[in-house]
Design a protein around this motif. Structure first.
Motif, PDB file in Angstrom:
ATOM      1  N   THR A   6       1.493   0.035 -11.622  1.00  0.00           N
ATOM      2  CA  THR A   6       0.236  -0.289 -12.299  1.00  0.00           C
ATOM      3  C   THR A   6      -0.950   0.006 -11.391  1.00  0.00           C
ATOM      4  N   SER A   7      -0.858  -0.379 -10.152  1.00  0.00           N
ATOM      5  CA  SER A   7      -1.930  -0.155  -9.182  1.00  0.00           C
ATOM      6  C   SER A   7      -2.164   1.345  -8.975  1.00  0.00           C
ATOM      7  N   LEU A  12       4.141  -3.669 -10.236  1.00  0.00           N
ATOM      8  CA  LEU A  12       2.788  -3.873  -9.722  1.00  0.00           C
ATOM      9  C   LEU A  12       2.293  -2.622  -8.987  1.00  0.00           C
TER      10      LEU A  12
END
Length: 160
Positions: free
Chosen positions: A87-88, A84
């Motif tokens: 991806t961020s 995450l």
């Protein structure tokens, strides 16, 4: 001349060897470097300012976190960031690069079919000293390793 053309010309000129050229022609190249340096320094300062203003909050911290994770993996360990977080960060980085590119090249006008408003397209008044074709030939002879594309830019901007 556009700012980006001045930046490109400076990048080519600064690494040239001037051996074999007449003193007056070498002086022309040096004067061109001085004139172009002012444009390049302002461009670089403006670009640095744009980067700082466009940078998302804690961007530098996230870059360091990603680098540390990459170093851990390279050293045989495991990642220190989650999927995450990766991806961020990737989304944030892509947006930052898009915004920075827009500042540099402007926005695309579909009707006119060109980019408008970017730093690269600003016009600058730079006096470029011209070389004769003979002087350019001597410059080329002293710089056999310079790519043809760079020589074409030099010829276009400096030979009259």
């Amino acid at each position: 001349m556009k700012v980006i053309e001045a930046v490109e010309l400076f990048a080519i000129l600064k690494d040239l060897k001037l051996s074999g050229m007449e003193t007056s022609d070498r002086l022309k190249v040096i004067k061109n470097l001085q004139a172009l340096r002012e444009v390049v320094d302002k461009y670089n300062a403006d670009l640095d300012l744009a980067k700082e203003r466009l940078k998302p909050d804690d961007y530098d911290g996230l870059v360091m976190k990603m680098l540390e994770s990459n170093e851990a993996v390279a050293a045989g360990g495991s990642r220190t960031v989650s999927d995450l977080e990766i991806t961020s960060f990737n989304k944030m980085n892509e947006q930052f690069n898009r915004d920075l590119k827009a500042v540099q090249i402007g926005v695309y006008d579909k009707d006119k079919r060109l980019f408008e408003g970017g730093m690269n397209n600003e016009q600058v008044d730079v006096k470029i000293e011209s070389l004769t074709e003979l002087a350019f030939d001597k410059l080329v002879d002293a710089n056999k390793d310079v790519p043809a594309g760079a020589l074409a830019v030099l010829f276009d901007k400096m030979v009259k």
